[in-house]
Write an enzyme that holds these catalytic residues in place. Sequence first.
Site, PDB file in Angstrom:
ATOM      1  N   ARG A   1       0.765  -1.076  -0.083  1.00 37.29           N
ATOM      2  CA  ARG A   1      -0.091  -0.147  -0.267  1.00 37.29           C
ATOM      3  C   ARG A   1       0.906   1.578   0.195  1.00 37.29           C
ATOM      4  O   ARG A   1       1.667   1.111   0.122  1.00 37.29           O
ATOM      5  CB  ARG A   1      -0.762   0.306   1.525  1.00 37.29           C
ATOM      6  CG  ARG A   1      -1.793  -1.063   1.567  1.00 37.29           C
ATOM      7  CD  ARG A   1      -2.584  -1.422   2.589  1.00 37.29           C
ATOM      8  NE  ARG A   1      -3.373  -2.463   2.663  1.00 37.29           N
ATOM      9  CZ  ARG A   1      -3.360  -3.624   3.272  1.00 37.29           C
ATOM     10  NH1 ARG A   1      -1.636  -3.975   4.098  1.00 37.29           N
ATOM     11  NH2 ARG A   1      -4.105  -4.561   3.497  1.00 37.29           N
TER      12      ARG A   1
ATOM     13  N   HIS B   1      -3.796   2.719  -6.692  1.00 35.12           N
ATOM     14  CA  HIS B   1      -4.253   2.025  -6.254  1.00 35.12           C
ATOM     15  C   HIS B   1      -4.608   0.620  -6.629  1.00 35.12           C
ATOM     16  O   HIS B   1      -4.502  -0.690  -6.197  1.00 35.12           O
ATOM     17  CB  HIS B   1      -5.002   2.025  -4.864  1.00 35.12           C
ATOM     18  CG  HIS B   1      -4.881   1.182  -4.224  1.00 35.12           C
ATOM     19  ND1 HIS B   1      -4.215   0.394  -2.881  1.00 35.12           N
ATOM     20  CD2 HIS B   1      -5.797  -0.675  -3.507  1.00 35.12           C
ATOM     21  CE1 HIS B   1      -4.680  -0.530  -2.466  1.00 35.12           C
ATOM     22  NE2 HIS B   1      -5.673  -1.209  -2.343  1.00 35.12           N
TER      23      HIS B   1
ATOM     24  N   ARG C   1      -1.957  -2.839  -7.463  1.00 29.77           N
ATOM     25  CA  ARG C   1      -1.581  -2.741  -6.296  1.00 29.77           C
ATOM     26  C   ARG C   1      -2.715  -4.512  -6.627  1.00 29.77           C
ATOM     27  O   ARG C   1      -2.220  -5.357  -6.305  1.00 29.77           O
ATOM     28  CB  ARG C   1      -2.079  -2.618  -4.250  1.00 29.77           C
ATOM     29  CG  ARG C   1      -1.769  -3.477  -3.454  1.00 29.77           C
ATOM     30  CD  ARG C   1      -2.472  -2.934  -2.615  1.00 29.77           C
ATOM     31  NE  ARG C   1      -3.094  -3.450  -1.631  1.00 29.77           N
ATOM     32  CZ  ARG C   1      -2.657  -4.194  -0.585  1.00 29.77           C
ATOM     33  NH1 ARG C   1      -1.900  -5.111  -0.017  1.00 29.77           N
ATOM     34  NH2 ARG C   1      -3.615  -4.637   0.161  1.00 29.77           N
TER      35      ARG C   1
ATOM     36  N   HIS D   1      -4.640  -9.320   4.941  1.00 34.35           N
ATOM     37  CA  HIS D   1      -5.772  -8.879   4.716  1.00 34.35           C
ATOM     38  C   HIS D   1      -5.976 -10.057   5.941  1.00 34.35           C
ATOM     39  O   HIS D   1      -5.593 -10.868   5.773  1.00 34.35           O
ATOM     40  CB  HIS D   1      -6.175  -9.330   3.480  1.00 34.35           C
ATOM     41  CG  HIS D   1      -6.395  -7.633   2.796  1.00 34.35           C
ATOM     42  ND1 HIS D   1      -6.962  -6.228   3.187  1.00 34.35           N
ATOM     43  CD2 HIS D   1      -6.374  -7.490   1.586  1.00 34.35           C
ATOM     44  CE1 HIS D   1      -7.222  -6.019   2.316  1.00 34.35           C
ATOM     45  NE2 HIS D   1      -6.262  -6.156   1.145  1.00 34.35           N
TER      46      HIS D   1
ATOM     47  N   TYR E   1     -10.083 -11.367  -5.522  1.00 34.94           N
ATOM     48  CA  TYR E   1      -8.960 -11.565  -7.056  1.00 34.94           C
ATOM     49  C   TYR E   1      -8.953 -13.014  -7.033  1.00 34.94           C
ATOM     50  O   TYR E   1      -8.585 -13.217  -8.010  1.00 34.94           O
ATOM     51  CB  TYR E   1      -8.084 -11.484  -6.058  1.00 34.94           C
ATOM     52  CG  TYR E   1      -7.762  -9.784  -5.829  1.00 34.94           C
ATOM     53  CD1 TYR E   1      -7.265  -8.629  -6.567  1.00 34.94           C
ATOM     54  CD2 TYR E   1      -7.102  -9.227  -4.190  1.00 34.94           C
ATOM     55  CE1 TYR E   1      -7.976  -7.556  -6.580  1.00 34.94           C
ATOM     56  CE2 TYR E   1      -7.144  -8.036  -4.021  1.00 34.94           C
ATOM     57  CZ  TYR E   1      -7.484  -7.281  -5.160  1.00 34.94           C
ATOM     58  OH  TYR E   1      -7.636  -5.770  -4.860  1.00 34.94           O
TER      59      TYR E   1
END
Length: 391
Positions: free
Chosen positions: A200, A306, A309, A332, A341
Amino acid sequence: MAGKRRFGRVRKLPSGRFQARYRGPDGIDRPAPHTFATKRDAEQWLILKEAEIKRGDWIDPDAGRVPFEVYAKQWIDDRVLKPRTEGLYRSLLRNHLLTTFGSLNVADIREADVRRWRKERLGVVGQSTVAKAYQLLKSIMNTAVDDELIRRNPCRIKGASVPDTPEREMIPLSKVLEIATKIPPRYRALVLLATFASLRWGELAALRRQHLDLDAGVVRVTAALVELDGGKLLEDTPKSRAGWRTVALPAEIIADLRAHLEEFAEEGANGRVFVGPRGGPLRRSSFRRVWNKVRADVGLPDLHFHDLRHVGNTLAAATGASLKELMTRMGHSSTRAALIYQHASQDRDKLIADALGAALKAARAGDSPGKRQRGTRRRSGTQRARKQKRS
């Protein structure tokens, strides 16, 4: 003559309506919140109130007579929050909740009030912002239930606290490489790590030399740099415990990272990997001008940093990584983001289609026209022999 009531009492008012009164568990004599058209209605209300007290569900009707603004601000003050989270809560409270609920007592906020507020907000700001404000309101009112200020949370709109965040379009990897080529050299490694290590912005801005082990080919994430309202920078721990992680790096970007450390990073083990042109900490507000230019140059004027990512996470999922592996790499703690994803990207789906086509081709090669013709002749010969035998 009717017997004396064992709980509460009813009296007729000069207006002709009836008032019900009862003594609460706190010893205070209280009237019902409204009068009744008939004596029977008043008596029925007292029966329900007595049952409520016996179940232990009675709540002091005066407890919720605290202004929502006072209670909500104290709610935030009482919590240990990340600086950025606290700033978000105070902003949502100030800009979206207090304008409607600030002067109301907590006990006076009804479900209808919440529904009307949400509809009005959706006509002013985006659904994602309204969802965050609704979730904050719901959390505050949940605490009011726990504090026995109210019996029931008025925030009961199904799905209203879930932000509607449509999946962003996956940009081709060739575009990422084009961005890395066109962006000023100082920021090339920033683009590569955001994409191929799934870091991030705040994690990149807080990265130190000692966290980047290029011999082992890993980067360790232990901090995040947060830019608060007003421009103040604060280095903090990652946004969750899962944010503390070690991420393996592709060998193909190691040379670029070494070159960056030699030319642009601060000296010393604790030196920052990424700094601004004047040597200060990397600021998103300053980088935005550079980013806006390069994304326009590559023909993607709406691309967010972002999104890099997102590209890396999607590529990782396309390798067949498990849900747990994706969660670990992304930092996460919940499965919700990682599941996004685990869809089939167009590139991955094309590979699957190619593999299916190859299987079909191999199957057809095993059943060539020559084999089919010979098989037909064999079957015909067998059939003639059977006919001769029968005759």
